[in-house]
Design an enzyme around this catalytic site. Sequence first.
Site, short mmCIF file in Angstrom:
data_model
loop_
_atom_site.label_atom_id
_atom_site.label_comp_id
_atom_site.label_asym_id
_atom_site.label_seq_id
_atom_site.Cartn_x
_atom_site.Cartn_y
_atom_site.Cartn_z
N ASP A 22 26.45 11.41 -3.19
CA ASP A 22 26.30 11.39 -4.64
C ASP A 22 25.65 10.07 -5.03
OD1 ASP A 22 26.71 12.72 -7.09
OD2 ASP A 22 28.39 11.39 -7.54
N GLU B 163 21.64 15.59 -4.29
CA GLU B 163 21.01 16.24 -5.44
C GLU B 163 19.53 15.90 -5.50
OE1 GLU B 163 23.78 16.70 -9.35
OE2 GLU B 163 23.48 14.71 -8.57
N ASP C 295 34.31 10.85 -7.48
CA ASP C 295 33.00 10.76 -6.83
C ASP C 295 33.00 11.43 -5.45
OD1 ASP C 295 31.94 9.33 -8.97
OD2 ASP C 295 32.68 7.43 -8.15
#
Length: 383
Positions: A179, A263, A345
């Site tokens: 992340d 991502e 997270d």
Amino acid sequence: MGNKAYKFRIYPNNEQSAFLAKCFGCSRFVYNYFLRVTTDAYAESKKSLRYKEWAKLLVKLKSEFEWLTEVNSQSLQQTLKDLKSAFTRFFKKLGGFPNFKKRSNRQSFRVPQHFLISENGFLKLPKMTPLKMVIHREILGTPKNVTISKTPSGKYYASIVTELDIAHAPLNGNKIGLDLGLKEFAITSNGEKFENPRYFQKSLPRLKVRQRRLSRKQKGSSNLDKSRLSVAKIHEKVANQRQDYQHKISRKLTCENQAISVESLNIKGMVKNRKLAKHISDVAWGNFLTMLEYKGDIYGCEIRYVDRFFPSSKRCSNCGYIKEDLTLAIREWQCPECKKVWDRDINAALNLILFSESKIPLEEGKFTPEQPVERLGITRSSG
Ligand SMILES: [Zn+2]
């Protein structure tokens, strides 16, 4: 073990160009001389000279032509080795008969050892002062040899071959979700956190002072040039620091894992707004993902992009429960369904792996970010 080749432009000064010309010349002379001797010997006796005999002859040649001793002797030996492999290729019918080297063609010589590459862009070769070299990408592995060449148009290059020790990237099947954020630069699903060093942000006070000075300088004055240079230097330093930091993390992650789910920047792009733009450009995610990709190629780590938005922070990666009331202030939460306690997270990073492996139903990916800031993990007080 794997090999990798790099080609960087070098910028010799006049004195260095003169010395390089000598190196090219000596290498060409030795190559052509031995090509002649070998061809003649073969024509006369149908015997080909062996490398050992060549090496002895080279010593003799050097006492006869003293200027040959002015250049690096290992480069001359290397020239002989190159000629030898040209002959080997010819005898194996892999190549034509070796040609004489011409001054008008591309010039080159090789340095098999005793050279140094410094991180600030210099290449030190035996018997000469350091050459300015533009290192436009990180050199991975241990440099084994360098070939200096000059094109007919007068451009100089250094081609560096390195040996990569891929042994420290074990095939352990490790998979992580990664992340990317602003509060922390990166968080892995294993719980490893990499701080966001905010180099640009930190340099701002200094930069502001210099820029103010710059704006006061008169057009065309020498002080203006100096001032411009000092501002440029700060920018360069920030870029270098950021680059070094990202190199370290990307190397570590790609060496230790075989798959990283992250991502895509399209998703990250959704969160772009004016207030965050400068923070986002300071973390330079795009640059980081490029590094992950090329290092992934080298170390055998696949980079998987998650290109749909889904509420990765709010979704329990264990049971799929969506905690709608998860606010930004909550860094840790317990899933009411399965009772698991989450660092928000790490949970988000775990969801990235699941999503990239299609273990999360696609309909969960139809969400659009209502509160983009949240995905960046910035709390209101620090943002
Ligand atoms: Zn749960």
